[in-house]
Write a protein that holds these residues in place. Structure first.
Motif, PDB file in Angstrom:
ATOM      1  N   TYR A 209     -20.253 -40.847   9.957  1.00 45.94           N
ATOM      2  CA  TYR A 209     -21.249 -41.855   9.564  1.00 45.94           C
ATOM      3  C   TYR A 209     -22.346 -41.243   8.707  1.00 45.94           C
ATOM      4  N   ALA A 210     -22.828 -40.063   9.065  1.00 43.33           N
ATOM      5  CA  ALA A 210     -23.900 -39.427   8.301  1.00 43.33           C
ATOM      6  C   ALA A 210     -23.461 -39.169   6.861  1.00 43.33           C
ATOM      7  N   ILE A 211     -22.237 -38.707   6.670  1.00 42.56           N
ATOM      8  CA  ILE A 211     -21.728 -38.459   5.320  1.00 42.56           C
ATOM      9  C   ILE A 211     -21.610 -39.768   4.545  1.00 42.56           C
ATOM     10  N   LEU A 212     -21.096 -40.805   5.212  1.00 37.48           N
ATOM     11  CA  LEU A 212     -20.925 -42.104   4.556  1.00 37.48           C
ATOM     12  C   LEU A 212     -22.273 -42.715   4.195  1.00 37.48           C
ATOM     13  N   PHE A 213     -23.220 -42.684   5.123  1.00 35.33           N
ATOM     14  CA  PHE A 213     -24.529 -43.278   4.843  1.00 35.33           C
ATOM     15  C   PHE A 213     -25.271 -42.473   3.784  1.00 35.33           C
ATOM     16  N   GLY A 214     -25.107 -41.161   3.772  1.00 39.64           N
ATOM     17  CA  GLY A 214     -25.709 -40.357   2.718  1.00 39.64           C
ATOM     18  C   GLY A 214     -25.189 -40.752   1.348  1.00 39.64           C
ATOM     19  N   ALA A 215     -23.880 -41.050   1.270  1.00 39.99           N
ATOM     20  CA  ALA A 215     -23.308 -41.500   0.003  1.00 39.99           C
ATOM     21  C   ALA A 215     -23.880 -42.858  -0.404  1.00 39.99           C
ATOM     22  N   VAL A 216     -24.069 -43.739   0.563  1.00 38.87           N
ATOM     23  CA  VAL A 216     -24.602 -45.079   0.271  1.00 38.87           C
ATOM     24  C   VAL A 216     -26.012 -44.996  -0.291  1.00 38.87           C
ATOM     25  N   ILE A 217     -26.884 -44.234   0.353  1.00 36.89           N
ATOM     26  CA  ILE A 217     -28.254 -44.155  -0.141  1.00 36.89           C
ATOM     27  C   ILE A 217     -28.316 -43.385  -1.464  1.00 36.89           C
ATOM     28  N   GLY A 218     -27.377 -42.450  -1.663  1.00 35.56           N
ATOM     29  CA  GLY A 218     -27.313 -41.768  -2.956  1.00 35.56           C
ATOM     30  C   GLY A 218     -26.965 -42.725  -4.076  1.00 35.56           C
ATOM     31  N   ILE A 219     -26.004 -43.627  -3.823  1.00 40.34           N
ATOM     32  CA  ILE A 219     -25.632 -44.627  -4.829  1.00 40.34           C
ATOM     33  C   ILE A 219     -26.794 -45.559  -5.116  1.00 40.34           C
TER      34      ILE A 219
END
Length: 329
Positions: A209-219
Motif C-alpha cells: 500500500y505504501a508503494i502504491l499510495f506513494g505512486a498516486v501522490i507522485g502522479i
C-alpha cells in the motif's frame, strides 16, 4: 508552475524532474535532521537547515521573465481592473481595498467552471493527502509492528513517489498519454486502496500500500501544474494557481485535525483511513467531466473572440465608407 512557462517541449518530464526534488528532500532531510540534532542540538540544527534552504533564493534568482502569452479561455483580467479601480479611490480604507480586490478576483473565477471544479478536486484530494503519511506508522504499531518497520513504510512511500514523479513526467510527454485520465484514474485507485488499509495487518501488505499510495501522490503532484496549463492555458496561470493553492491550503489545515478527531471518537484508525480514501475518491470523480467543460469553455471563448473581431471589421469598414463619402463631397 514556472516550468509550464519555460518549457514547450517535454514539459511534463521537466515538471516531473522538478517536483521529484521534494521527494528526495524528504528522504535526505529526515536522517540529516536526526544527525544534526544529536550533534548540534535544535538551535544549531535550525541554523544549518535555514542556511541550506536559503540557497533556494539564489537558485530562483536565476529565472528570467518571458514575454507574456496572450491566450486564455478564462477572463482573469478582472482582478487587475478591480485593483486599478481601488487605486483610483484614495478614500478607501485598506480593508475596503482588499475586499474589492478579492471580490474582483473571485467574480472572475466564478465565470470559469473548469477552474472551480479543479479547485474542488484539489481540495478533496488534499483532505486525505497527508493522512496516510501521518497515521501509517501509528497503524503499523497497532498491528504489532516495530517502529523501525513503521519508518520503513514511510521510506518506501518516499522512494515510490520520487521515482513516479520522474516516470510519469516522461510518460505524459508521449502523444498517446492523456494527463487528465492518468490523474483521475490514479486518484480513484489511491482512494479505494486507502479505504482497505484497515484490513492490512501484515508488514508486506502495508508495504504494498505504501508503494502504491506513494505512486498516486507522485502522479497528482506532478500533473497538477501540467493540467492547469493544459486546461486553463498560460495567461492567468499565476492567479489561477493562487486560487488552487488557497483551496489546497484550507484542506491541508482541516484534514489532519478531522482525521485525529475521528480516531479519538472511534478508538482506532479505521475511520481515519475511510475518511482519507473517500475524500481522495471524490477528488478523482470531480475530474471526470473536466475535459468536456474545458472544451465547452474554449468553444465559447472562440465564438466570443470571433464576434469581437467581426464587430471591429464592420466598424472599420463603415469608417472607411464614411471617409470616402466625405472626400467625394
Amino acid at each position: 508552475m514556472a516550468i509550464s512557462l519555460y518549457f514547450n517541449k517535454r514539459k511534463s518530464l521537466a515538471t516531473g524532474i522538478t517536483v521529484c526534488g521534494a521527494g528526495i528532500g524528504a528522504l535526505v532531510f529526515a536522517p540529516l535532521s536526526e544527525f544534526l540534532l544529536e550533534k548540534y542540538d535544535w538551535r544549531g540544527t535550525m541554523w544549518i537547515i535555514s542556511a541550506i534552504l536559503s540557497n533556494g533564493v539564489v537558485l530562483s534568482a536565476s529565472y528570467r521573465p518571458l514575454a507574456e502569452t496572450v491566450s486564455s479561455q478564462c477572463n482573469t483580467t478582472e482582478p487587475v481592473k478591480a485593483k486599478n479601480k481601488v487605486d483610483q479611490c484614495g478614500k478607501c480604507s485598506s480593508c475596503q481595498r482588499l475586499y474589492l480586490l478579492f471580490k474582483g478576483m473571485f467574480d472572475s473565477f466564478v465565470k470559469c467552471p473548469t477552474l472551480l471544479l479543479f479547485g474542488m478536486s484539489c481540495f478533496f484530494v488534499m483532505l486525505g493527502f497527508f493522512i496516510p503519511l501521518n497515521f501509517l506508522p501509528a497503524l503499523a504499531n497497532d498491528v504489532n509492528l516495530s517502529s523501525d518497520k513503521g519508518a520503513l513504510l514511510i521510506l518506501a512511500l518516499g522512494v515510490s513517489t520520487t521515482v513516479t514523479r520522474v516516470l510519469i513526467g516522461y510518460i505524459t510527454d508521449k502523444p498517446y498519454a492523456n494527463a487528465l485520465t492518468i490523474n483521475y484514474t490514479s486518484l480513484l485507485i489511491g482512494g479505494i486502496t486507502t479505504c482497505f488499509v484497515p484490513f492490512c495487518t501484515t508488514f508486506a501488505s502495508l508495504t504494498v500500500y505504501a508503494i502504491l499510495f506513494g505512486a498516486v501522490i507522485g502522479i497528482f503532484v506532478c500533473l497538477r501544474s501540467i493540467l492547469m496549463a493544459e486546461l486553463l492555458q498560460i495567461r492567468g496561470l499565476n492567479s489561477s494557481y493562487g486560487f488552487i493553492g488557497l483551496s489546497m491550503g484550507i484542506s491541508i489545515f482541516l484534514g489532519p485535525p478531522i482525521a485525529g478527531a475521528l480516531s479519538d471518537v472511534s478508538g482506532n484508525y479505521d475511520m481515519t483511513f475511510y475518511f482519507a480514501g473517500i475524500s481522495i475518491c471524490l477528488g478523482g470523480m470531480i475530474c471526470l467531466p473536466l475535459r468536456r467543460i474545458s472544451d465547452w469553455e474554449n468553444n465559447r471563448s472562440d465564438r466570443a473572440d470571433l464576434h469581437v473581431k467581426k464587430n471591429e471589421n464592420n466598424r472599420s469598414s463603415s469608417d472607411n465608407q464614411s471617409s470616402a463619402y466625405t472626400i467625394s463631397e
